[in-house]
Design a protein around this motif. Structure first.
Motif, PDB file in Angstrom:
ATOM      1  N   GLN A   1       0.840  -1.190   0.000  1.00 23.40           N
ATOM      2  CA  GLN A   1       0.000   0.000   0.000  1.00 23.40           C
ATOM      3  C   GLN A   1       0.875   1.240   0.000  1.00 23.40           C
ATOM      4  O   GLN A   1       1.741   1.403   0.844  1.00 23.40           O
ATOM      5  CB  GLN A   1      -0.904  -0.012   1.226  1.00 23.40           C
ATOM      6  N   THR A   2       0.635   2.082  -0.970  1.00 21.97           N
ATOM      7  CA  THR A   2       1.388   3.332  -1.040  1.00 21.97           C
ATOM      8  C   THR A   2       0.390   4.469  -1.147  1.00 21.97           C
ATOM      9  O   THR A   2      -0.403   4.530  -2.084  1.00 21.97           O
ATOM     10  CB  THR A   2       2.326   3.356  -2.256  1.00 21.97           C
ATOM     11  N   LYS A   3       0.418   5.315  -0.194  1.00 19.30           N
ATOM     12  CA  LYS A   3      -0.463   6.485  -0.176  1.00 19.30           C
ATOM     13  C   LYS A   3       0.398   7.726  -0.083  1.00 19.30           C
ATOM     14  O   LYS A   3       1.324   7.791   0.726  1.00 19.30           O
ATOM     15  CB  LYS A   3      -1.418   6.444   1.022  1.00 19.30           C
ATOM     16  N   ALA A   4       0.073   8.706  -0.906  1.00 21.01           N
ATOM     17  CA  ALA A   4       0.839   9.947  -0.885  1.00 21.01           C
ATOM     18  C   ALA A   4       0.555  10.753   0.383  1.00 21.01           C
ATOM     19  O   ALA A   4       1.411  11.454   0.885  1.00 21.01           O
ATOM     20  CB  ALA A   4       0.488  10.783  -2.108  1.00 21.01           C
ATOM     21  N   ARG A   5      -0.647  10.609   0.912  1.00 20.85           N
ATOM     22  CA  ARG A   5      -1.029  11.397   2.083  1.00 20.85           C
ATOM     23  C   ARG A   5      -1.584  10.469   3.144  1.00 20.85           C
ATOM     24  O   ARG A   5      -2.438   9.632   2.867  1.00 20.85           O
ATOM     25  CB  ARG A   5      -2.094  12.416   1.690  1.00 20.85           C
ATOM     26  N   THR A   6      -1.121  10.609   4.330  1.00 20.66           N
ATOM     27  CA  THR A   6      -1.667   9.849   5.444  1.00 20.66           C
ATOM     28  C   THR A   6      -2.198  10.833   6.476  1.00 20.66           C
ATOM     29  O   THR A   6      -1.854  12.004   6.465  1.00 20.66           O
ATOM     30  CB  THR A   6      -0.594   8.942   6.095  1.00 20.66           C
ATOM     31  N   ILE A   7      -3.044  10.330   7.361  1.00 23.62           N
ATOM     32  CA  ILE A   7      -3.591  11.169   8.422  1.00 23.62           C
ATOM     33  C   ILE A   7      -3.305  10.515   9.763  1.00 23.62           C
ATOM     34  O   ILE A   7      -3.057   9.315   9.837  1.00 23.62           O
ATOM     35  CB  ILE A   7      -5.105  11.388   8.269  1.00 23.62           C
ATOM     36  N   GLN A  36     -12.087  14.047  14.607  1.00 24.14           N
ATOM     37  CA  GLN A  36     -12.918  13.593  15.723  1.00 24.14           C
ATOM     38  C   GLN A  36     -14.215  12.926  15.256  1.00 24.14           C
ATOM     39  O   GLN A  36     -14.578  11.861  15.736  1.00 24.14           O
ATOM     40  CB  GLN A  36     -13.241  14.764  16.658  1.00 24.14           C
ATOM     41  N   SER A  37     -14.908  13.527  14.296  1.00 25.48           N
ATOM     42  CA  SER A  37     -16.195  12.964  13.860  1.00 25.48           C
ATOM     43  C   SER A  37     -16.001  11.600  13.191  1.00 25.48           C
ATOM     44  O   SER A  37     -16.781  10.678  13.421  1.00 25.48           O
ATOM     45  CB  SER A  37     -16.933  13.928  12.935  1.00 25.48           C
ATOM     46  N   VAL A  38     -14.964  11.475  12.378  1.00 32.26           N
ATOM     47  CA  VAL A  38     -14.684  10.184  11.732  1.00 32.26           C
ATOM     48  C   VAL A  38     -14.297   9.151  12.789  1.00 32.26           C
ATOM     49  O   VAL A  38     -14.758   8.009  12.760  1.00 32.26           O
ATOM     50  CB  VAL A  38     -13.570  10.323  10.673  1.00 32.26           C
ATOM     51  N   ARG A  39     -13.467   9.564  13.738  1.00 36.13           N
ATOM     52  CA  ARG A  39     -13.043   8.662  14.810  1.00 36.13           C
ATOM     53  C   ARG A  39     -14.255   8.173  15.604  1.00 36.13           C
ATOM     54  O   ARG A  39     -14.372   6.989  15.909  1.00 36.13           O
ATOM     55  CB  ARG A  39     -12.028   9.364  15.701  1.00 36.13           C
ATOM     56  N   ASN A  40     -15.167   9.083  15.920  1.00 30.88           N
ATOM     57  CA  ASN A  40     -16.374   8.699  16.662  1.00 30.88           C
ATOM     58  C   ASN A  40     -17.192   7.673  15.893  1.00 30.88           C
ATOM     59  O   ASN A  40     -17.686   6.696  16.472  1.00 30.88           O
ATOM     60  CB  ASN A  40     -17.240   9.926  16.965  1.00 30.88           C
ATOM     61  N   MET A  41     -17.346   7.898  14.582  1.00 26.56           N
ATOM     62  CA  MET A  41     -18.096   6.969  13.758  1.00 26.56           C
ATOM     63  C   MET A  41     -17.412   5.598  13.718  1.00 26.56           C
ATOM     64  O   MET A  41     -18.064   4.562  13.841  1.00 26.56           O
ATOM     65  CB  MET A  41     -18.245   7.519  12.342  1.00 26.56           C
ATOM     66  N   LEU A  42     -16.091   5.583  13.560  1.00 23.83           N
ATOM     67  CA  LEU A  42     -15.359   4.316  13.522  1.00 23.83           C
ATOM     68  C   LEU A  42     -15.478   3.563  14.843  1.00 23.83           C
ATOM     69  O   LEU A  42     -15.657   2.338  14.857  1.00 23.83           O
ATOM     70  CB  LEU A  42     -13.888   4.564  13.182  1.00 23.83           C
ATOM     71  N   VAL A  43     -15.397   4.289  15.943  1.00 24.69           N
ATOM     72  CA  VAL A  43     -15.538   3.656  17.257  1.00 24.69           C
ATOM     73  C   VAL A  43     -16.943   3.078  17.412  1.00 24.69           C
ATOM     74  O   VAL A  43     -17.116   1.958  17.907  1.00 24.69           O
ATOM     75  CB  VAL A  43     -15.206   4.649  18.400  1.00 24.69           C
ATOM     76  N   GLU A  44     -17.947   3.825  16.974  1.00 24.68           N
ATOM     77  CA  GLU A  44     -19.331   3.336  17.066  1.00 24.68           C
ATOM     78  C   GLU A  44     -19.513   2.061  16.237  1.00 24.68           C
ATOM     79  O   GLU A  44     -20.098   1.090  16.702  1.00 24.68           O
ATOM     80  CB  GLU A  44     -20.294   4.421  16.591  1.00 24.68           C
TER      81      GLU A  44
END
Length: 113
Positions: free
Chosen positions: A72-78, A86-94
């Motif tokens: 896997q090669t991604k030019a941009r990581t987060i 935060q909102s994405v993290r909350n959704m993933l945790v849910e």
């Protein structure tokens, strides 16, 4: 008023989830499930076994080509822990919490497993 509507939506969702869980518990798993671990793709022997399992799962008789390892090669990581995510993290945790509950309550207790 918005808060009351949202509270009613949450209550309705909880009711529907309980109803769906009760139906699933009574009827078993509605569809077959195929689980694999990502590292199986990167090991040649395990990859062949995974291909065979997928063929069997899908009911396909023809041979599959070997599943190739990938990089896997991604030019941009987060960094998911950054405040901006935060909102994405909350959704993933849910979703993870729901998946854990389903696995524990239904999947692992199913006679089909």
């Amino acid at each position: 008023e918005r808060q009351q509507i949202r509270q009613q939506q949450i209550a309705d969702q909880k009711w529907n989830n309980r109803k769906r869980r009760r139906n699933l518990h009574q009827s078993g798993l509605p569809n077959p499930v195929l689980l694999y671990e990502v590292r199986q793709i990167h090991d040649e022997g395990m990859s062949k076994e995974l291909s065979s399992s997928i063929r069997q799962y899908l009911g396909i008789r023809e041979e599959f080509p070997a599943i190739s390892s990938y990089e896997q090669t991604k030019a941009r990581t987060i960094n998911i822990c950054d405040d901006e995510h935060q909102s994405v993290r909350n959704m993933l945790v849910e979703h993870g919490t729901d998946a854990r509950a389903w696995i524990e309550e239904y999947f692992m207790k199913s006679l089909d497993v």
